[in-house]
Design a protein around this motif. Structure first.
Motif, PDB file in Angstrom:
ATOM      1  N   SER A 115       9.784  -7.730  31.791  1.00 51.89           N
ATOM      2  CA  SER A 115      10.895  -6.793  31.692  1.00 51.89           C
ATOM      3  C   SER A 115      10.845  -5.883  32.908  1.00 51.89           C
ATOM      4  O   SER A 115       9.774  -5.450  33.335  1.00 51.89           O
ATOM      5  CB  SER A 115      10.773  -5.962  30.417  1.00 51.89           C
ATOM      6  N   ARG A 116      12.016  -5.573  33.461  1.00 52.79           N
ATOM      7  CA  ARG A 116      12.044  -4.674  34.615  1.00 52.79           C
ATOM      8  C   ARG A 116      11.597  -3.257  34.250  1.00 52.79           C
ATOM      9  O   ARG A 116      11.322  -2.449  35.140  1.00 52.79           O
ATOM     10  CB  ARG A 116      13.439  -4.654  35.230  1.00 52.79           C
ATOM     11  N   ARG A 117      11.525  -2.957  32.975  1.00 51.30           N
ATOM     12  CA  ARG A 117      10.983  -1.647  32.574  1.00 51.30           C
ATOM     13  C   ARG A 117       9.496  -1.548  32.874  1.00 51.30           C
ATOM     14  O   ARG A 117       8.956  -0.455  33.004  1.00 51.30           O
ATOM     15  CB  ARG A 117      11.240  -1.414  31.084  1.00 51.30           C
ATOM     16  N   LEU A 118       8.813  -2.706  32.915  1.00 48.30           N
ATOM     17  CA  LEU A 118       7.373  -2.744  33.206  1.00 48.30           C
ATOM     18  C   LEU A 118       6.602  -1.796  32.289  1.00 48.30           C
ATOM     19  O   LEU A 118       5.747  -1.017  32.726  1.00 48.30           O
ATOM     20  CB  LEU A 118       7.116  -2.399  34.677  1.00 48.30           C
ATOM     21  N   GLY A 119       6.892  -1.891  30.996  1.00 50.12           N
ATOM     22  CA  GLY A 119       6.261  -0.996  30.032  1.00 50.12           C
ATOM     23  C   GLY A 119       4.748  -1.111  29.995  1.00 50.12           C
ATOM     24  O   GLY A 119       4.049  -0.116  29.778  1.00 50.12           O
ATOM     25  N   PHE A 120       4.205  -2.312  30.214  1.00 47.59           N
ATOM     26  CA  PHE A 120       2.750  -2.465  30.162  1.00 47.59           C
ATOM     27  C   PHE A 120       2.071  -1.744  31.325  1.00 47.59           C
ATOM     28  O   PHE A 120       0.950  -1.229  31.194  1.00 47.59           O
ATOM     29  CB  PHE A 120       2.370  -3.951  30.140  1.00 47.59           C
ATOM     30  N   VAL A 121       2.762  -1.681  32.480  1.00 46.00           N
ATOM     31  CA  VAL A 121       2.217  -0.942  33.616  1.00 46.00           C
ATOM     32  C   VAL A 121       2.263   0.560  33.330  1.00 46.00           C
ATOM     33  O   VAL A 121       1.291   1.288  33.582  1.00 46.00           O
ATOM     34  CB  VAL A 121       3.005  -1.263  34.901  1.00 46.00           C
ATOM     35  N   ARG A 122       3.371   1.016  32.769  1.00 44.77           N
ATOM     36  CA  ARG A 122       3.497   2.440  32.445  1.00 44.77           C
ATOM     37  C   ARG A 122       2.454   2.863  31.408  1.00 44.77           C
ATOM     38  O   ARG A 122       1.885   3.964  31.493  1.00 44.77           O
ATOM     39  CB  ARG A 122       4.906   2.743  31.948  1.00 44.77           C
ATOM     40  N   LEU A 123       2.194   1.999  30.421  1.00 43.24           N
ATOM     41  CA  LEU A 123       1.175   2.291  29.415  1.00 43.24           C
ATOM     42  C   LEU A 123      -0.182   2.483  30.073  1.00 43.24           C
ATOM     43  O   LEU A 123      -0.901   3.453  29.791  1.00 43.24           O
ATOM     44  CB  LEU A 123       1.108   1.151  28.393  1.00 43.24           C
ATOM     45  N   ALA A 124      -0.546   1.553  30.957  1.00 46.45           N
ATOM     46  CA  ALA A 124      -1.838   1.645  31.629  1.00 46.45           C
ATOM     47  C   ALA A 124      -1.925   2.899  32.496  1.00 46.45           C
ATOM     48  O   ALA A 124      -2.968   3.573  32.525  1.00 46.45           O
ATOM     49  CB  ALA A 124      -2.056   0.390  32.475  1.00 46.45           C
ATOM     50  N   PRO A 130      -7.280   0.349  33.876  1.00 49.73           N
ATOM     51  CA  PRO A 130      -7.003  -0.803  34.746  1.00 49.73           C
ATOM     52  C   PRO A 130      -6.295  -1.918  33.976  1.00 49.73           C
ATOM     53  O   PRO A 130      -6.483  -2.075  32.766  1.00 49.73           O
ATOM     54  CB  PRO A 130      -8.401  -1.262  35.193  1.00 49.73           C
ATOM     55  N   LEU A 131      -5.488  -2.683  34.686  1.00 50.87           N
ATOM     56  CA  LEU A 131      -4.858  -3.884  34.136  1.00 50.87           C
ATOM     57  C   LEU A 131      -5.781  -5.066  34.389  1.00 50.87           C
ATOM     58  O   LEU A 131      -6.256  -5.265  35.511  1.00 50.87           O
ATOM     59  CB  LEU A 131      -3.504  -4.128  34.810  1.00 50.87           C
ATOM     60  N   LEU A 132      -6.042  -5.860  33.361  1.00 52.66           N
ATOM     61  CA  LEU A 132      -6.957  -6.994  33.485  1.00 52.66           C
ATOM     62  C   LEU A 132      -6.202  -8.285  33.163  1.00 52.66           C
ATOM     63  O   LEU A 132      -5.974  -8.610  32.002  1.00 52.66           O
ATOM     64  CB  LEU A 132      -8.145  -6.822  32.535  1.00 52.66           C
ATOM     65  N   PRO A 133      -5.783  -9.053  34.183  1.00 55.64           N
ATOM     66  CA  PRO A 133      -5.015 -10.275  33.915  1.00 55.64           C
ATOM     67  C   PRO A 133      -5.894 -11.406  33.408  1.00 55.64           C
ATOM     68  O   PRO A 133      -7.048 -11.563  33.821  1.00 55.64           O
ATOM     69  CB  PRO A 133      -4.421 -10.611  35.289  1.00 55.64           C
ATOM     70  N   VAL A 134      -5.331 -12.199  32.496  1.00 58.50           N
ATOM     71  CA  VAL A 134      -6.006 -13.408  32.027  1.00 58.50           C
ATOM     72  C   VAL A 134      -4.959 -14.502  31.877  1.00 58.50           C
ATOM     73  O   VAL A 134      -3.880 -14.259  31.331  1.00 58.50           O
ATOM     74  CB  VAL A 134      -6.763 -13.171  30.697  1.00 58.50           C
ATOM     75  N   GLN A 205       5.812   4.363  42.088  1.00 54.18           N
ATOM     76  CA  GLN A 205       4.410   4.220  41.718  1.00 54.18           C
ATOM     77  C   GLN A 205       4.209   3.045  40.759  1.00 54.18           C
ATOM     78  O   GLN A 205       3.250   2.269  40.887  1.00 54.18           O
ATOM     79  CB  GLN A 205       3.909   5.520  41.068  1.00 54.18           C
ATOM     80  N   VAL A 206       5.113   2.907  39.793  1.00 52.64           N
ATOM     81  CA  VAL A 206       5.022   1.810  38.840  1.00 52.64           C
ATOM     82  C   VAL A 206       5.159   0.470  39.557  1.00 52.64           C
ATOM     83  O   VAL A 206       4.386  -0.470  39.323  1.00 52.64           O
ATOM     84  CB  VAL A 206       6.101   1.949  37.744  1.00 52.64           C
ATOM     85  N   GLU A 207       6.129   0.370  40.449  1.00 56.00           N
ATOM     86  CA  GLU A 207       6.354  -0.881  41.151  1.00 56.00           C
ATOM     87  C   GLU A 207       5.190  -1.234  42.071  1.00 56.00           C
ATOM     88  O   GLU A 207       4.863  -2.411  42.243  1.00 56.00           O
ATOM     89  CB  GLU A 207       7.654  -0.809  41.936  1.00 56.00           C
ATOM     90  N   ALA A 208       4.546  -0.228  42.654  1.00 53.02           N
ATOM     91  CA  ALA A 208       3.394  -0.492  43.523  1.00 53.02           C
ATOM     92  C   ALA A 208       2.243  -1.084  42.723  1.00 53.02           C
ATOM     93  O   ALA A 208       1.585  -2.039  43.167  1.00 53.02           O
ATOM     94  CB  ALA A 208       2.962   0.798  44.219  1.00 53.02           C
ATOM     95  N   VAL A 209       1.984  -0.532  41.530  1.00 53.80           N
ATOM     96  CA  VAL A 209       0.929  -1.081  40.690  1.00 53.80           C
ATOM     97  C   VAL A 209       1.289  -2.483  40.224  1.00 53.80           C
ATOM     98  O   VAL A 209       0.448  -3.394  40.208  1.00 53.80           O
ATOM     99  CB  VAL A 209       0.669  -0.161  39.475  1.00 53.80           C
ATOM    100  N   PHE A 210       2.553  -2.684  39.873  1.00 56.86           N
ATOM    101  CA  PHE A 210       2.973  -4.010  39.427  1.00 56.86           C
ATOM    102  C   PHE A 210       2.810  -5.047  40.534  1.00 56.86           C
ATOM    103  O   PHE A 210       2.374  -6.175  40.275  1.00 56.86           O
ATOM    104  CB  PHE A 210       4.423  -3.979  38.954  1.00 56.86           C
ATOM    105  N   GLU A 211       3.163  -4.707  41.754  1.00 55.19           N
ATOM    106  CA  GLU A 211       3.015  -5.650  42.866  1.00 55.19           C
ATOM    107  C   GLU A 211       1.549  -6.041  43.040  1.00 55.19           C
ATOM    108  O   GLU A 211       1.234  -7.207  43.311  1.00 55.19           O
ATOM    109  CB  GLU A 211       3.574  -5.048  44.148  1.00 55.19           C
ATOM    110  N   ALA A 212       0.650  -5.065  42.888  1.00 49.59           N
ATOM    111  CA  ALA A 212      -0.783  -5.373  42.983  1.00 49.59           C
ATOM    112  C   ALA A 212      -1.210  -6.277  41.829  1.00 49.59           C
ATOM    113  O   ALA A 212      -2.003  -7.215  42.011  1.00 49.59           O
ATOM    114  CB  ALA A 212      -1.592  -4.076  42.983  1.00 49.59           C
TER     115      ALA A 212
END
Length: 260
Positions: A115-124, A130-134, A205-212
């Motif tokens: 979702s473009r809202r990127l709610g999971f990034v905002r939550l973190a 930290p976001l931990l991808p699996v 800021q949200v988009e920068a974290v999402f790009e990473a």
């Protein structure tokens, strides 16, 4: 290869003991069957950490299945539930594609929907976690999907029934029941830092974290796709789609949206 081998520890970086993470798993697949079968065991055994995955609130209305979910640490994905878990110092798990990704599941390709809202990034970011991808290789191949016709039927069912009923074939070509024998490989990425707690992060800021985060997700996928997926699926790579209002810049292909 034999069906469903998993090696969660051998290639998984170990998060710092006692540190909170937002675990983000991909893909959703038709019914998250492999995540339920394997990652449920990992979280109970704290391999590599104990986390509380968020699942659709609808599932907690099903007797017995509700109790089974609670036994493997599953909780409602509702915002209030996840916020409470994070505030209590616990790690949570989210599947950002949700129903929109489920409705376009395809055993012939790998897809991540956001979702473009990127709610999971905002939550973190709100909790400084930290976001931990699996990535669960083999999730998409657990069932045989029925092409464009099956996806059209899925969208129709969700629109008129409010439930994501995805038509699939399992073992012995039986609908829905036993998954197709497949190799399952769970591969963890490196934690993506979100900085100190930030109650109201800006869009930039949200988009920068999402790009990473997306860069790390692609790294994990590309590093393991050839060994963990059928060759024809690996060759297609990982497609990324977005739902919701497009952000500034090139328009991305849209996936069906959920009225959640």
């Amino acid at each position: 290869p034999p069906p469903c081998p998993t090696s969660p520890r051998r290639l998984a970086p170990s998060p710092a003991a006692g540190k909170q993470h937002v675990v983000v798993w991909h893909p959703h697949g038709s019914y998250t069957a492999m995540c339920f079968m394997h990652c449920a065991q990992f979280t109970v055994q704290a391999s590599p950490l104990t986390w509380y995955p968020g699942v659709a609130p609808l599932l907690f209305r099903l007797p017995l299945f509700r109790e089974l979910l609670l036994l493997v640490n599953a909780r409602s994905v509702a915002a209030r539930s996840l916020e409470g878990l994070c505030a209590a110092g616990l790690s949570v798990g989210v599947q950002p594609g949700g129903i929109p990704e489920q409705l376009v599941a395809d055993h012939t390709r790998e897809l991540a929907v956001f979702s473009r809202r990127l709610g999971f990034v905002r939550l973190a970011m709100r909790h400084g976690m930290p976001l931990l991808p699996v990535y669960i290789f083999g999730e998409s191949q657990a069932y045989t999907t029925l092409g464009d016709g099956g996806r059209a039927l899925s969208a129709w069912c969700f629109k008129w029934l409010g439930a994501p009923l995805v038509p699939v074939l399992g073992r012995f070509a039986l609908p829905w029941l036993v998954p197709v024998p497949t190799s399952v490989h769970v591969r963890w990425g490196n934690p993506v830092l979100t900085g100190p707690r930030n109650e109201n992060p800006t869009l930039e800021q949200v988009e920068a974290v999402f790009e990473a985060y997306l860069a790390e997700l692609r790294r994990v996928f590309d590093a393991h796709k050839d060994a963990c997926l059928p060759p024809e699926v690996a060759a297609r790579g990982l497609a990324v789609r977005f739902t919701g209002k497009p952000a500034a810049g090139p328009r991305q292909p849209e996936a069906p949206q959920a009225n959640l």
